[in-house]
Design an enzyme around this catalytic site. Structure first.
Site, mmCIF file in Angstrom:
data_model
loop_
_atom_site.group_PDB
_atom_site.id
_atom_site.type_symbol
_atom_site.label_atom_id
_atom_site.label_comp_id
_atom_site.label_asym_id
_atom_site.label_seq_id
_atom_site.Cartn_x
_atom_site.Cartn_y
_atom_site.Cartn_z
ATOM 1 N N CYS A 43 28.337 40.983 54.663
ATOM 2 C CA CYS A 43 28.824 41.354 53.357
ATOM 3 C C CYS A 43 27.820 42.544 52.938
ATOM 4 O O CYS A 43 29.090 42.774 51.556
ATOM 5 C CB CYS A 43 27.714 40.097 53.016
ATOM 6 S SG CYS A 43 28.536 39.909 51.339
ATOM 7 N N CYS A 48 31.723 42.144 51.801
ATOM 8 C CA CYS A 48 32.253 42.038 50.508
ATOM 9 C C CYS A 48 32.119 42.913 49.880
ATOM 10 O O CYS A 48 32.756 43.066 48.361
ATOM 11 C CB CYS A 48 32.538 40.613 50.625
ATOM 12 S SG CYS A 48 30.863 40.181 51.158
ATOM 13 N N LYS A 51 33.189 46.809 50.311
ATOM 14 C CA LYS A 51 35.324 46.809 49.525
ATOM 15 C C LYS A 51 34.926 45.986 48.328
ATOM 16 O O LYS A 51 35.919 47.149 47.721
ATOM 17 C CB LYS A 51 35.538 45.297 50.840
ATOM 18 C CG LYS A 51 36.955 45.547 50.578
ATOM 19 C CD LYS A 51 37.333 43.774 51.572
ATOM 20 C CE LYS A 51 36.661 43.228 51.494
ATOM 21 N NZ LYS A 51 37.193 41.545 52.676
ATOM 22 N N TYR A 178 43.024 38.108 53.764
ATOM 23 C CA TYR A 178 42.158 38.477 52.796
ATOM 24 C C TYR A 178 42.000 39.786 53.474
ATOM 25 O O TYR A 178 42.084 40.718 51.799
ATOM 26 C CB TYR A 178 41.099 36.994 52.197
ATOM 27 C CG TYR A 178 39.896 37.477 53.136
ATOM 28 C CD1 TYR A 178 39.169 38.353 52.816
ATOM 29 C CD2 TYR A 178 39.834 36.250 54.144
ATOM 30 C CE1 TYR A 178 37.881 38.137 54.073
ATOM 31 C CE2 TYR A 178 38.776 36.291 55.102
ATOM 32 C CZ TYR A 178 37.236 37.365 54.601
ATOM 33 O OH TYR A 178 36.219 37.542 55.369
ATOM 34 N N GLU A 182 43.185 43.023 51.026
ATOM 35 C CA GLU A 182 42.312 43.543 50.074
ATOM 36 C C GLU A 182 42.358 45.162 50.476
ATOM 37 O O GLU A 182 42.401 45.987 48.772
ATOM 38 C CB GLU A 182 41.039 43.347 50.197
ATOM 39 C CG GLU A 182 41.439 41.054 49.646
ATOM 40 C CD GLU A 182 39.533 41.388 49.735
ATOM 41 O OE1 GLU A 182 39.189 40.226 49.031
ATOM 42 O OE2 GLU A 182 38.848 41.580 50.621
ATOM 43 N N HIS A 437 40.752 31.838 22.667
ATOM 44 C CA HIS A 437 41.225 32.422 21.950
ATOM 45 C C HIS A 437 40.739 33.593 21.371
ATOM 46 O O HIS A 437 39.682 33.385 20.606
ATOM 47 C CB HIS A 437 42.849 31.803 21.152
ATOM 48 C CG HIS A 437 44.049 32.210 20.673
ATOM 49 N ND1 HIS A 437 45.053 32.640 21.576
ATOM 50 C CD2 HIS A 437 44.718 33.123 19.755
ATOM 51 C CE1 HIS A 437 46.172 33.747 21.192
ATOM 52 N NE2 HIS A 437 45.127 33.676 19.914
ATOM 53 N N GLU A 442 42.402 30.624 28.507
ATOM 54 C CA GLU A 442 42.591 28.978 27.740
ATOM 55 C C GLU A 442 44.014 28.705 27.994
ATOM 56 O O GLU A 442 43.790 27.795 28.291
ATOM 57 C CB GLU A 442 42.723 29.695 26.098
ATOM 58 C CG GLU A 442 44.421 30.511 26.300
ATOM 59 C CD GLU A 442 43.979 30.841 24.926
ATOM 60 O OE1 GLU A 442 44.465 30.652 24.078
ATOM 61 O OE2 GLU A 442 45.228 32.205 24.540
#
Length: 448
Positions: A43, A48, A51, A178, A182, A437, A442
């Site tokens: 990682c 990750c 990346k 993935y 990616e 908002h 939301e």
């Protein structure tokens, strides 16, 4: 004198191994860890983290284009791959140092060399030194799988992609998981011509089908080409250094780099596990019980090397639970239900809980709520891409079984929603929550 040199010897200093070492040491154990490459694991070193930094870097191509719609004039734009690459690698160096410092601060002895198991309580370092330990923890992770085809030696994996000498003009990526998507998004955003080839006709198997379809539509509109049911059969190197790729029954087509991202395999080869009677699965994985114990009572395993979930946060929890169980007098296990996950594609997607298909199979009577909207950011930037949020709900109990999002910042938004799904909250409780908002988040409390 102590019966063993160490109470715990850890093989592999990735996320799971470092956490287990630190926690075991905090419980008073004498701990040593061996790592043949760098401290931090996949990682941090080649996965990750670097990346995600490349993803951030590639986002500027879009942001700079959109800036004019917000009143900014940006002139003389240019991109320097070497500068981004080297900045990312410097941060990897920084993180490697921090992980080493963590081990040092917790008085964990480090051996920066390969270690192999020679018995239930023994390991041998590459230097030849023999070491004994009451317990051994295997946390060596997984390694990219390279399929067999002519010219595969000309291809790269996610290990080498961070070290490319220059940005390839044409990139072919085999795989549609993935990692593949990616990197497809990164190279596409940076200006490369990207072609994704895949053995099946699906992308991101296991994610909600609606999100997968939306991502496919958006990435195709962004210029990524897909060739389905079309695995690579041959890669030939040309005189000018470029590559010619033959995939499926298609005519050969050119590339400057071929990235193979077809999965990862537990890195147990040559580890000596058989000398301690540790059983392995069909793919080289180490089967373990709920407390991470292998078929050998003194040897445990955590992280991607096991037959469980290959995610960094999961490995960290497994390492922590192992240390608390064996050295802290607090036996505990890891709950693998309702684990959130994300794909840092462009746009990103994220999900937690059951997909619509899984929920129908498990519960039968479900309700599905969706919000298909154009994010305000895209409206201002005159981009037509739309986000999609989905709530999967048990019609009988009103409990939210799954939340699935695709759109800007989807992973950041999902983390909070994952708490609600894990806690078993109902759709009514989502509805009772006042919206923030204006925000994309939301939409999670406005679906009716």
């Amino acid at each position: 004198m102590a019966e063993y040199d160490y109470d715990l010897f850890v093989i592999g200093a990735g996320s799971g191994g470092v956490r287990a070492s630190r926690i075991a040491a905090s419980h008073g154990a004498r701990v040593a860890v061996a790592e043949e490459f760098r401290v931090g694991g996949t990682c941090v070193i080649r996965g990750c983290v670097p990346k995600k930094l490349l993803v951030y870097g590639s986002h500027f191509a879009e942001e700079l284009q959109d800036a004019a719609h917000y009143g900014w004039s940006v002139e003389g734009m240019s991109f320097d791959w070497a500068r981004l690459r080297d900045t990312v690698l410097r941060d990897v160096d920084r993180l490697n140092g921090l992980y080493e410092q963590t081990l040092s601060n917790n008085k964990v002895e480090r051996f920066l060399e390969r270690a192999e198991i020679t018995g239930p309580n023994a390991v041998r370092l590459a230097s030849g030194r023999e070491i004994s330990a009451k317990y051994i923890l295997v946390a060596v992770g997984a390694w990219p799988v390279l399929p067999e085809f002519e010219g595969v030696e000309h291809c790269i994996t996610s290990n080498e992609v961070f070290h490319l000498p220059e940005l390839p003009r044409r990139v072919v990526i085999q795989g549609a998981g993935y990692i593949a998507l990616e990197f497809a998004g990164i190279f596409n955003a940076l200006g490369s011509q990207v072609t994704v080839v895949n053995r099946s006709d699906q992308i991101l198997r296991g994610y909600d089908e609606s999100l997968r379809d939306r991502l496919l539509q958006i990435t195709m509109a962004r210029g990524i080409e897909y060739k389905f049911q079309c695995p690579i059969r041959k890669v030939e190197k040309q005189e000018d250094g470029s590559l010619m790729v033959t995939a499926g029954n298609r005519d050969p087509f050119p590339a400057d780099a071929v990235l193979v991202a077809t999965g990862r395999r537990p890195k147990t080869d040559g580890l000596g596990l058989e000398s301690a009677g540790v059983q392995l699965g069909e793919k080289g994985e180490i089967p373990v019980d709920e407390y991470s114990r292998t078929s050998c009572p003194s040897i445990y395993a955590v992280g991607d090397v096991t037959d469980r979930v290959q995610l960094t946060p999961v490995a960290i929890r497994e390492g922590h639970a192992f240390a608390d169980t064996v050295f802290g007098g607090k036996p505990r296990t890891v709950d693998y239900s309702c684990i959130p996950s994300a794909v840092f594609s462009q746009p990103p997607l994220a999900g937690v809980g059951l997909t619509e298909g899984q929920a129908r199979n498990a519960y039968g009577n479900i309700k599905v709520y969706t919000s298909d909207f154009r994010p305000m950011k895209n409206v201002f930037a005159d981009r037509m891409e739309r986000g999609l949020y989905k709530l999967v709900v048990d019609a009988n109990s009103d409990r939210v079984l799954g939340v699935h999002l695709i759109g800007p910042d989807a992973p950041e938004i999902l983390q909070a929603a994952a708490i609600a799904v894990k806690a078993g909250l109902t759709k009514a409780q989502f509805d009772d929550t006042v919206a923030i908002h204006p925000s994309m988040a939301e939409e999670l409390v406005l679906m009716r």
